[in-house]
Design an enzyme around this catalytic site. Structure first.
Site, PDB file in Angstrom:
ATOM      1  N   GLY A 188       0.848  -1.195   0.000  1.00  0.00           N
ATOM      2  CA  GLY A 188       0.000   0.000   0.000  1.00  0.00           C
ATOM      3  C   GLY A 188       0.878   1.237   0.000  1.00  0.00           C
ATOM      4  O   GLY A 188       1.966   1.242  -0.566  1.00  0.00           O
ATOM      5  N   ARG A 189       0.375   2.280   0.673  1.00  0.00           N
ATOM      6  CA  ARG A 189       1.120   3.551   0.670  1.00  0.00           C
ATOM      7  C   ARG A 189       2.541   3.388   1.200  1.00  0.00           C
ATOM      8  O   ARG A 189       3.511   3.797   0.544  1.00  0.00           O
ATOM      9  CB  ARG A 189       0.385   4.581   1.527  1.00  0.00           C
ATOM     10  CG  ARG A 189      -0.831   5.198   0.868  1.00  0.00           C
ATOM     11  CD  ARG A 189      -1.478   6.192   1.815  1.00  0.00           C
ATOM     12  NE  ARG A 189      -2.029   5.489   2.967  1.00  0.00           N
ATOM     13  CZ  ARG A 189      -3.329   5.339   3.198  1.00  0.00           C
ATOM     14  NH1 ARG A 189      -4.209   5.868   2.386  1.00  0.00           N
ATOM     15  NH2 ARG A 189      -3.750   4.674   4.257  1.00  0.00           N
ATOM     16  N   ILE A 190       2.682   2.787   2.387  1.00  0.00           N
ATOM     17  CA  ILE A 190       4.013   2.720   3.009  1.00  0.00           C
ATOM     18  C   ILE A 190       4.896   1.698   2.280  1.00  0.00           C
ATOM     19  O   ILE A 190       6.061   1.971   1.983  1.00  0.00           O
ATOM     20  CB  ILE A 190       3.895   2.416   4.523  1.00  0.00           C
ATOM     21  CG1 ILE A 190       3.128   3.564   5.217  1.00  0.00           C
ATOM     22  CG2 ILE A 190       5.270   2.232   5.157  1.00  0.00           C
ATOM     23  CD1 ILE A 190       2.690   3.282   6.649  1.00  0.00           C
ATOM     24  N   ARG A 249       2.545  -3.607  12.487  1.00  0.00           N
ATOM     25  CA  ARG A 249       1.989  -3.883  13.809  1.00  0.00           C
ATOM     26  C   ARG A 249       2.631  -5.168  14.329  1.00  0.00           C
ATOM     27  O   ARG A 249       2.799  -6.138  13.569  1.00  0.00           O
ATOM     28  CB  ARG A 249       0.465  -4.068  13.733  1.00  0.00           C
ATOM     29  CG  ARG A 249      -0.317  -2.763  13.561  1.00  0.00           C
ATOM     30  CD  ARG A 249      -0.236  -1.874  14.801  1.00  0.00           C
ATOM     31  NE  ARG A 249      -1.016  -0.649  14.681  1.00  0.00           N
ATOM     32  CZ  ARG A 249      -0.553   0.510  14.221  1.00  0.00           C
ATOM     33  NH1 ARG A 249       0.706   0.623  13.814  1.00  0.00           N
ATOM     34  NH2 ARG A 249      -1.327   1.575  14.171  1.00  0.00           N
ATOM     35  N   GLU A 283       3.032  -3.831  23.662  1.00  0.00           N
ATOM     36  CA  GLU A 283       3.772  -2.570  23.742  1.00  0.00           C
ATOM     37  C   GLU A 283       3.381  -1.802  24.994  1.00  0.00           C
ATOM     38  O   GLU A 283       2.180  -1.618  25.215  1.00  0.00           O
ATOM     39  CB  GLU A 283       3.531  -1.737  22.492  1.00  0.00           C
ATOM     40  CG  GLU A 283       4.105  -2.416  21.264  1.00  0.00           C
ATOM     41  CD  GLU A 283       3.905  -1.632  19.961  1.00  0.00           C
ATOM     42  OE1 GLU A 283       3.361  -0.509  20.006  1.00  0.00           O
ATOM     43  OE2 GLU A 283       4.309  -2.153  18.916  1.00  0.00           O
ATOM     44  N   HIS A 338       8.306   1.749  18.688  1.00  0.00           N
ATOM     45  CA  HIS A 338       7.174   2.181  17.855  1.00  0.00           C
ATOM     46  C   HIS A 338       7.269   3.682  17.537  1.00  0.00           C
ATOM     47  O   HIS A 338       6.391   4.470  17.931  1.00  0.00           O
ATOM     48  CB  HIS A 338       5.836   1.848  18.533  1.00  0.00           C
ATOM     49  CG  HIS A 338       4.700   1.739  17.549  1.00  0.00           C
ATOM     50  ND1 HIS A 338       3.632   0.913  17.722  1.00  0.00           N
ATOM     51  CD2 HIS A 338       4.472   2.391  16.376  1.00  0.00           C
ATOM     52  CE1 HIS A 338       2.784   1.040  16.716  1.00  0.00           C
ATOM     53  NE2 HIS A 338       3.275   1.951  15.873  1.00  0.00           N
TER      54      HIS A 338
HETATM   55  C1  GLV Z   1       1.500   4.212  13.680  1.00  0.00           C
HETATM   56  O1  GLV Z   1       1.822   3.084  13.935  1.00  0.00           O
HETATM   57  C2  GLV Z   1       0.339   4.553  12.947  1.00  0.00           C
HETATM   58  O2  GLV Z   1      -0.514   3.684  12.687  1.00  0.00           O
HETATM   59  O3  GLV Z   1       0.184   5.738  12.609  1.00  0.00           O
END
Ligand code: GLV
Length: 333
Positions: free
Chosen positions: A157-159, A238, A267, A286
């Protein structure tokens, strides 16, 4: 008319908080750590809106005590901490902050990848602890080349796509796995493959899927066993997407070469997490979207989503558009 009441579960960056404080009757949880769930439950009893973070569990129990709650505006792109189905049923709008953090998060995936492949953290500790006694040695801290290697992007996707662009600059062969077509990536020369093929062929596996029922422990023991012994796993999506117990075994027993992790199944991860005993793991708490500009912009988007909603407009980053059928804006304002 009285200003709508908003509960904000943390001091979010000033650029967004300023707008929220001006436009709404806002209360902000003042501590650095998250409010206990019981506090959220108490605070939402008379609010119209809630600003949440990914560490706040926002579920039916919270909604049960919030009869006036109309919108949850989350400071994050991921929203697996929110029971969106339950929110939709109850006519509660949910928004997030996509887009703005894409490049910042991809930068951090790249930082983890480079750090683990070239042993940056190990080398740093070596110098600081006074172990560097013999000057230059031809086999000191050998790592793996990133330039020209094969990267496998899980979730493009985007990332994931932004990571692919970085990989292109490093002349890498790019494989990707996704459940939907990604023609833009194919246009830039990336090849769509099955997950198993990606795991078998990649030197770096970088994970960029949202946490869903279908992606929980997507990277499990069986799949880690498919990876090359010389390969690295990067995860800044995640934590629960990777089975941490299986990952520990994989790293300890040498099925794979190393891992870069910004996210964990729990976390904060407990300090006795066995993964933290391994030198071939680079970890972070994170922080992938944690740049000054991006976090400010995310906070501003949180405010923009609220302002649009309370002006009777569709919030720009609505994640549950079906809610508009359950409770149309025209019925709300
Ligand atoms: C960070 O983990 C986000 O979902 O923005």
């Amino acid at each position: 008319m009285a200003k709508p009441k908003v509960y904000v579960t943390r001091e979010i960056p000033e650029r967004g908080l300023k707008i929220i404080k001006e436009r709404f009757d806002a209360e902000v949880w003042p501590e650095y750590g998250p409010p206990p769930k019981q506090v959220i439950i108490e605070k939402v009893t008379d609010v119209d809106a809630l600003v949440s973070l990914l560490s706040d569990k926002i579920d039916g129990e919270v909604f049960d005590s919030a009869p006036k709650l109309k919108i949850v505006s989350q400071l994050a792109v991921g929203y697996d901490n929110i029971d969106v189905e339950e929110a939709t049923k109850r006519g509660i709008y949910v928004t997030n902050t996509p887009g703005v953090l894409t490049e910042t998060t991809a930068d951090f995936a790249w930082a983890l990848l480079m750090a683990v492949a070239r042993r940056v953290v190990e080398a740093d500790k070596y110098v600081r602890s006074g172990k560097w006694k013999v000057g230059w040695h031809p086999s000191m801290f050998l790592g793996r080349d990133v330039y020209g290697a094969t990267i496998g992007i899980v979730g493009a996707g985007r990332i994931g796509s932004a990571v692919a662009k970085r990989a292109k600059g490093f002349n890498m062969r790019i494989l990707f796995y996704d459940v939907v077509p990604r023609p833009e990536l194919e246009k830039m020369g990336a090849k769509k493959v099955e997950l198993e093929t990606l795991l078998r062929e990649a030197d770096f596996v970088s994970v960029h899927v949202p946490l869903l029922k279908s992606t929980y422990h997507l990277i499990n023991e069986e799949r880690l066993k498919l990876m090359k012994k010389t390969a690295y796993l990067i995860n800044n999506s995640r934590g629960p997407v990777v089975d941490e117990k299986a990952l520990y075994k994989a790293l300890k027993e040498g099925w794979i070469a190393g891992a870069g992790l910004d996210v964990f199944e729990q976390e904060p991860t407990p300090v006795d997490n066995p993964l933290l005993t391994l030198d071939n793991v680079v970890v972070a708490p994170h922080i992938s979207s944690a740049s000054y500009e991006t976090r400010s912009r995310m906070a501003e988007m949180v405010a923009e989503n609220l302002v649009a909603f309370f002006e009777g407009r569709k919030p720009p980053n609505l994640v549950n558009p079906d809610v508009m059928k359950v409770r149309p804006l025209s019925k709300l304002f």
